[in-house]
Design a protein around this motif. Sequence first.
Motif, mmCIF file in Angstrom:
data_model
loop_
_atom_site.group_PDB
_atom_site.id
_atom_site.type_symbol
_atom_site.label_atom_id
_atom_site.label_comp_id
_atom_site.label_asym_id
_atom_site.label_seq_id
_atom_site.Cartn_x
_atom_site.Cartn_y
_atom_site.Cartn_z
ATOM 1 N N GLY A 124 7.427 2.200 -7.606
ATOM 2 C CA GLY A 124 7.054 1.539 -8.850
ATOM 3 C C GLY A 124 7.166 2.481 -10.038
ATOM 4 N N ILE A 125 6.785 3.744 -9.832
ATOM 5 C CA ILE A 125 6.918 4.752 -10.889
ATOM 6 C C ILE A 125 8.379 4.911 -11.280
ATOM 7 N N ILE A 126 9.257 5.008 -10.282
ATOM 8 C CA ILE A 126 10.689 5.152 -10.556
ATOM 9 C C ILE A 126 11.197 3.961 -11.362
ATOM 10 N N GLU A 127 10.783 2.764 -10.960
ATOM 11 C CA GLU A 127 11.262 1.564 -11.655
ATOM 12 C C GLU A 127 10.716 1.482 -13.075
ATOM 13 N N MET A 128 9.495 1.956 -13.293
ATOM 14 C CA MET A 128 8.946 1.989 -14.647
ATOM 15 C C MET A 128 9.747 2.952 -15.529
ATOM 16 N N ILE A 129 10.109 4.097 -14.969
ATOM 17 C CA ILE A 129 10.883 5.092 -15.725
ATOM 18 C C ILE A 129 12.278 4.563 -16.051
ATOM 19 N N ASP A 130 12.900 3.869 -15.082
ATOM 20 C CA ASP A 130 14.273 3.394 -15.254
ATOM 21 C C ASP A 130 14.374 2.058 -15.989
ATOM 22 N N ALA A 131 13.252 1.387 -16.211
ATOM 23 C CA ALA A 131 13.283 0.038 -16.778
ATOM 24 C C ALA A 131 13.920 0.015 -18.165
ATOM 25 N N GLU A 132 14.830 -0.942 -18.371
ATOM 26 C CA GLU A 132 15.490 -1.113 -19.662
ATOM 27 C C GLU A 132 15.034 -2.386 -20.370
ATOM 28 N N THR A 133 14.276 -3.216 -19.674
ATOM 29 C CA THR A 133 13.746 -4.439 -20.275
ATOM 30 C C THR A 133 12.279 -4.575 -19.892
ATOM 31 N N ALA A 134 11.572 -5.426 -20.616
ATOM 32 C CA ALA A 134 10.170 -5.671 -20.303
ATOM 33 C C ALA A 134 10.014 -6.305 -18.920
ATOM 34 N N SER A 135 10.983 -7.132 -18.527
ATOM 35 C CA SER A 135 10.922 -7.761 -17.206
ATOM 36 C C SER A 135 11.021 -6.725 -16.103
ATOM 37 N N ALA A 136 11.914 -5.761 -16.268
ATOM 38 C CA ALA A 136 12.058 -4.695 -15.276
ATOM 39 C C ALA A 136 10.809 -3.828 -15.241
ATOM 40 N N ALA A 137 10.226 -3.568 -16.413
ATOM 41 C CA ALA A 137 8.998 -2.764 -16.468
ATOM 42 C C ALA A 137 7.847 -3.486 -15.785
ATOM 43 N N LYS A 138 7.772 -4.804 -15.974
ATOM 44 C CA LYS A 138 6.704 -5.577 -15.337
ATOM 45 C C LYS A 138 6.834 -5.536 -13.817
ATOM 46 N N ALA A 139 8.060 -5.670 -13.322
ATOM 47 C CA ALA A 139 8.285 -5.614 -11.878
ATOM 48 C C ALA A 139 7.883 -4.254 -11.328
ATOM 49 N N GLY A 140 8.216 -3.183 -12.070
ATOM 50 C CA GLY A 140 7.822 -1.847 -11.652
ATOM 51 C C GLY A 140 6.313 -1.660 -11.704
ATOM 52 N N ALA A 141 5.673 -2.235 -12.726
ATOM 53 C CA ALA A 141 4.218 -2.114 -12.857
ATOM 54 C C ALA A 141 3.500 -2.791 -11.692
ATOM 55 N N ASN A 142 4.040 -3.929 -11.232
ATOM 56 C CA ASN A 142 3.431 -4.606 -10.087
ATOM 57 C C ASN A 142 3.501 -3.758 -8.828
#
Length: 432
Positions: A124-142
Amino acid sequence: MNTTIVALSTARGRSAIAVVRMSGDKAIDIAKKFFSPFPDKPNYLKVGTLKTPRFDEHAMCVFFAAPHSYTGENTVEFHCHGGSAVCQAVIEQCIANGAVPAQNGEFSKRAFINGKQNLTNAEGIIEMIDAETASAAKAGANLLENKLGKKVVEMQNVLLDLISSCEAALDYPEEDLELPTVETVGNRLINLADKLSVLISTAALGKVAKYGIDVAIVGKPNVGKSSLLNALLGADRAIVSSIQGTTRDTLTESVNYRDIKFNFVDTAGIRDTNDVIEQEGVKRAQKAADTADVVLHVTDDPTDRSVYPTIRPQIRIYNKCDLYDSSPCCTDSIIVSAKSGDVEIIKSALYEMFSAGEIENSDLLITNERHLSCLKTAKRQLAEAAQSCKSATLDIVTSSLRQAWETLGEITGSAAREDIIDRIYSKFCLGK
């Protein structure tokens, strides 16, 4: 005694503030040697002087006492000026007093080893760092909030209950124990498999949230594909010309729309040609169409009812509508003029086609291929165990249950191999 590691935790380059992080048994003792006055209690930043061999740095320092830190170890952070020379001097001072340079992801790996996070948190940390959209950040945050991990643990606990019941029946057959029947075990396994199916079904939407939608723009030469790309991007990115065959290669550009990333691919005009370079361009156009999530089949002929030969979903785009004598009557197509730039209807149609609006209300989406693979394998193993309940003995059923428990454990790390753990944390940036 644990080695004390140090690294820059913020991005390299010129900035107002940078953070140098140090973690390990000796982190506090090392920091006290060159920063003063050192904080007298944890979790509070303190302004002081950080002495290096070349200069004194006016900085701030905070320490976190084990086990109440990100890594679970004694951790010190120096907040200093963000120049590269300053950061390097601070790191060198830590190393000179006993620390060693950290490897990629080593702080987070120590957090995992010390029980501060599981593998889903880490990913999830990796996905938060790599997120380019709010949707990707939300998925990483979950993931970071351990929503998937909690569901996995719940299912593992059900399997443990079944395993212990089956083993009790095998080990103490003479005892008058209240044990589940084979039929009961089978029904509970089917229920678990259904829960896995629900999680697996979110993967398609998870891919959209994390990576966006890959859209190939194809069609004959000079139908306005490059003009359409420019209109979709709102920028003159592709060369537009009346000369046929201007586009010889694929050109990929992305744009965010309602928190979803659209990855548009402009392609060469598809036609028969003796030009070897253009032939290669046509091959690449066809490959782009075959690997895209959806194809925009562009035509400038209002009488054209052709379908592009692909198994991918497609939308026919009638372009240059400002030149039509009469509009084509096709309910399954979109009529636009790339020249006018009014192409929002295409983005809206793509958004609806992939049900992207559901991402906003989703609680958990599977966005990681490793997780998806484990879930599918566990579902298959549960199905095999449920089938075994109809004919096999309890020992065979128990073996399948253990396999499913271990497969689910690979997601959180409770049963993951060392090489999988190392590979996950190697994807982290230095200092995380």
